[in-house]
Write an enzyme that holds these catalytic residues in place. Structure first.
Site, mmCIF file in Angstrom:
data_model
loop_
_atom_site.group_PDB
_atom_site.id
_atom_site.type_symbol
_atom_site.label_atom_id
_atom_site.label_comp_id
_atom_site.label_asym_id
_atom_site.label_seq_id
_atom_site.Cartn_x
_atom_site.Cartn_y
_atom_site.Cartn_z
ATOM 1 N N PHE A 1 0.862 -1.191 0.000
ATOM 2 C CA PHE A 1 0.000 0.000 0.000
ATOM 3 C C PHE A 1 0.893 1.233 0.000
ATOM 4 O O PHE A 1 1.697 1.427 0.911
ATOM 5 C CB PHE A 1 -0.923 0.048 1.230
ATOM 6 C CG PHE A 1 -1.952 1.141 1.116
ATOM 7 C CD1 PHE A 1 -3.253 0.863 0.709
ATOM 8 C CD2 PHE A 1 -1.617 2.471 1.366
ATOM 9 C CE1 PHE A 1 -4.195 1.882 0.570
ATOM 10 C CE2 PHE A 1 -2.541 3.489 1.221
ATOM 11 C CZ PHE A 1 -3.837 3.192 0.826
ATOM 12 N N ASP B 1 9.141 3.257 1.837
ATOM 13 C CA ASP B 1 7.945 4.001 2.243
ATOM 14 C C ASP B 1 7.735 3.805 3.747
ATOM 15 O O ASP B 1 7.294 2.740 4.188
ATOM 16 C CB ASP B 1 6.745 3.476 1.432
ATOM 17 C CG ASP B 1 5.423 4.116 1.844
ATOM 18 O OD1 ASP B 1 5.360 4.772 2.910
ATOM 19 O OD2 ASP B 1 4.438 3.933 1.115
ATOM 20 N N THR C 1 1.116 24.087 -4.834
ATOM 21 C CA THR C 1 0.876 25.335 -4.118
ATOM 22 C C THR C 1 1.486 25.307 -2.718
ATOM 23 O O THR C 1 2.325 26.130 -2.369
ATOM 24 C CB THR C 1 -0.647 25.599 -3.978
ATOM 25 O OG1 THR C 1 -1.238 25.489 -5.254
ATOM 26 C CG2 THR C 1 -0.900 26.974 -3.375
ATOM 27 N N LYS D 1 1.796 10.595 8.326
ATOM 28 C CA LYS D 1 1.157 10.071 9.541
ATOM 29 C C LYS D 1 1.746 10.661 10.835
ATOM 30 O O LYS D 1 1.582 11.828 11.112
ATOM 31 C CB LYS D 1 1.240 8.540 9.532
ATOM 32 C CG LYS D 1 0.334 7.936 8.427
ATOM 33 C CD LYS D 1 -0.025 6.521 8.734
ATOM 34 C CE LYS D 1 -0.699 5.794 7.604
ATOM 35 N NZ LYS D 1 -2.107 5.560 7.815
HETATM 36 O O1 PSZ Z 1 -7.583 3.211 3.022
HETATM 37 C C1 PSZ Z 1 -6.672 4.058 2.988
HETATM 38 O O2 PSZ Z 1 -6.587 4.984 2.171
HETATM 39 C C2 PSZ Z 1 -5.593 3.918 3.967
HETATM 40 S S1 PSZ Z 1 -5.771 2.984 5.310
HETATM 41 C C3 PSZ Z 1 -4.192 3.225 5.784
HETATM 42 C C4 PSZ Z 1 -3.529 3.989 4.917
HETATM 43 C C5 PSZ Z 1 -4.346 4.434 3.893
HETATM 44 N N1 PSZ Z 1 -2.221 4.240 5.035
HETATM 45 C C6 PSZ Z 1 -1.590 5.224 4.272
HETATM 46 C C7 PSZ Z 1 -0.275 4.939 3.636
HETATM 47 C C8 PSZ Z 1 0.574 3.905 4.076
HETATM 48 O O3 PSZ Z 1 0.231 3.110 5.093
HETATM 49 C C9 PSZ Z 1 1.797 3.703 3.417
HETATM 50 C C10 PSZ Z 1 2.726 2.633 3.854
HETATM 51 N N2 PSZ Z 1 2.128 4.483 2.382
HETATM 52 C C11 PSZ Z 1 1.339 5.476 1.941
HETATM 53 C C12 PSZ Z 1 0.128 5.733 2.549
HETATM 54 C C13 PSZ Z 1 -0.718 6.853 2.043
HETATM 55 O O4 PSZ Z 1 -0.788 7.848 2.980
HETATM 56 P P1 PSZ Z 1 -2.047 8.868 3.006
HETATM 57 O O5 PSZ Z 1 -3.222 8.082 3.464
HETATM 58 O O6 PSZ Z 1 -1.601 9.924 3.946
HETATM 59 O O7 PSZ Z 1 -2.202 9.371 1.627
#
Ligand code: PSZ
Length: 491
Positions: A209, A318, A373, A349
């Site tokens: 992810f 990541d 921006t 996070k």
């Molecule tokens: O369902 C979702 O969109 C979720 S549930 C948990 C996440 C997103 N985690 C975000 C995440 C991550 O765990 C890793 C390893 N890389 C990138 C991301 C993306 O971060 P955000 O959500 O801030 O865009």
């Protein structure tokens, strides 16, 4: 002005138009234990709000409506008055628990308040303090050897933009350092065609992810619901090691997993190079989080780094979910004993601010190539600075290791006693998970733990994950374990 009901406000504050400002927030005791008042969570008030929200947007994933004025420390309070020990922390994104006085106090300082409300277009009008702010972050938490920092807003856009840095780097390596763009490149990129928009790819892993924006989504492979109906790139996807537990009893099997997956990475790079879609970068999580808390060994990551270096392919780690101290080190990849830093490390996070550290060679040679921006948010950086101060002053990495060991040992004991229900306890620091027999059993346990006052989360098909704040202590671990044990007895 009612802000945080339970918060002590010092008497010596200035009185401004009848309002107390600035305040001085002091530590307030947490509740001693969770307290559940409703038969179901979401309770009636949460359900009413959910209906209201549903009229405006799809609110299917909403688990409850929180009261962030009343939530405190490790405890999340909902609108129905349920007090939950939060070991999920907004999908692993709360570093110091709720309403930490040091964070509340950041904006009691007028200079900081002005930084918060005057949010600049950082790429063009940064504040006079901005270089010093970035240097302070670099000097305190940058992975060793990564001296460049690009700030962004969230995890997805950090990865999305870091991917671009990798492509720009790769093309510069192909083209030569000081070679200008050709007319053909400048014209063809405008209609998404090569040579200006080249055929290049990023290698990611099954179960990964990395976010939901289009580029990041092309490297996300944890659930179809994230991806279906969205056009994507034909990029290589390798198998991530799938270990058997306990690790000590499955060394040979797990080592073979590493070797097979690394061989597949080499194969895929070869194959995509031959197809004319060369691999510019490898994108990997130190622990696959959304995909089910899949770990891989230091040797696996060392192997990946070797492949990348040998083939001129960048390695992006990541750390959006693993970063910020929850594995017992600020960055999880510090556990891997790599031969020098990865090329790029992305974060968000717990760091409050999104962004990425990278090597100098990944800095674009022209302006406006990685840009938007806001490019981050100085207000969030002020919070990050204070989070780092508290981690250091309160020795929170040590706390994570101590509390994490109690929780992990307790989960291992439960797994032994209830082996027909639980298996495969794993993780580092407080970044822990345990598996159930099937998805339904897992979902049932997560729901019922909540009714015992413990907010956990699921990940992958089978796993329950633990993602407490860095301020989670041994006493909290015992509350989690006692609640878990009492549930297992009932099952
Ligand atoms: O369902 C979702 O969109 C979720 S549930 C948990 C996440 C997103 N985690 C975000 C995440 C991550 O765990 C890793 C390893 N890389 C990138 C991301 C993306 O971060 P955000 O959500 O801030 O865009």
């Amino acid at each position: 002005m009612r802000f945080l009901q339970a918060t002590v406000v010092s008497r010596h504050c200035a009185i401004l138009k009848g309002l107390a400002y600035p305040r001085n927030y002091a530590t307030v005791a947490e509740p001693a234990a969770p307290a559940v008042k409703t038969k179901t969570i979401p309770g009636p008030k949460s359900l009413e709000l959910k209906e209201k929200l549903s009229a405006i947007q799809n609110s299917e994933p909403v688990q409850l409506f929180a009261d962030y004025e009343k939530s405190i420390g490790n405890y999340l309070v909902d609108v129905d008055g349920n007090v939950l020990l939060d070991v999920y922390t907004q999908i692993s994104s709360i570093p110091l628990g709720y309403n930490h006085p040091r964070l509340l106090n950041v904006f009691q300082n007028e200079k900081n308040l002005k930084t918060l409300i005057n949010r600049p277009a950082l790429g063009v009008f940064p504040a006079k303090e901005w270089p010093d702010y970035l240097n302070s972050i670099l000097s305190k938490i940058a992975p060793k050897g990564l001296n460049n920092l690009t700030t962004m807003m969230c995890g997805s856009c950090s990865n999305e933009n870091a991917y671009k840095n990798i492509f720009l780097w790769y093309r510069r390596n192909q083209r030569g350092e000081n070679v200008d763009f050709t007319d053909a490149e400048m014209q063809s990129c405008m209609i998404n065609q090569p040579p200006g928009a080249p055929q290049l790819s990023l290698l990611s892993f099954k179960g990964a992810f990395h976010g939901r924006t289009l580029g990041a989504l092309a490297t996300t492979h944890s659930k179809y619901i994230h991806k279906i109906d969205v056009p994507s790139f034909d990029w290589p996807i390798a198998t991530f090691p799938q270990y058997q537990y306990p690790l000590a009893e499955n060394e040979r099997y797990n080592k073979e997993q590493d070797q097979r997956c690394l061989a597949e990475v080499e194969d895929l790079i070869e194959k995509y190079n031959k197809r004319g879609i060369p691999v510019a970068g490898i994108i990997v999580e130190p622990i696959q989080s959304e995909g089910g808390d899949n770990e891989a060994s230091p040797e696996f990551f060392q192997g990946l780094q070797k492949i990348g270096k040998r083939r001129g392919v960048a390695l992006l780690i990541d750390e959006v979910q693993t970063g910020g101290g929850c594995t017992g080190k600020i960055w999880c990849h510090e556990h891997f004993d790599l031969d020098g830093p990865p090329d790029v490390v992305t974060f968000s996070k717990k760091m409050q601010l999104g962004g990425y550290f990278h090597k100098e060679e990944f800095k674009p040679r022209q302006g406006y190539r990685v840009f938007n921006t806001w490019m981050g948010d100085p207000g969030k950086l002020l919070l990050l600075q204070e989070v780092i101060n508290v981690i250091q002053e309160d020795n929170l990495l040590k706390n994570v290791n101590t509390a994490g060991k109690v929780l992990k040992d307790g989960l291992l004991a439960l797994e032994k006693e209830y082996s027909h229900i639980l298996n495969s306890t794993r993780g580092r620091g407080t970044f822990l998970a345990v598996n159930c027999q099937n998805s339904k059993a897992r979902d049932d346990i997560v729901t019922r733990l909540k009714l015992k006052g413990i907010q956990t989360g699921g990940c992958g098909e089978l796993s329950i994950r633990f993602r407490p704040a860095l301020t989670f202590q041994e006493k909290h671990a015992h509350i989690v374990l006692d609640g878990f044990r009492s549930l297992l007895k009932e099952l």
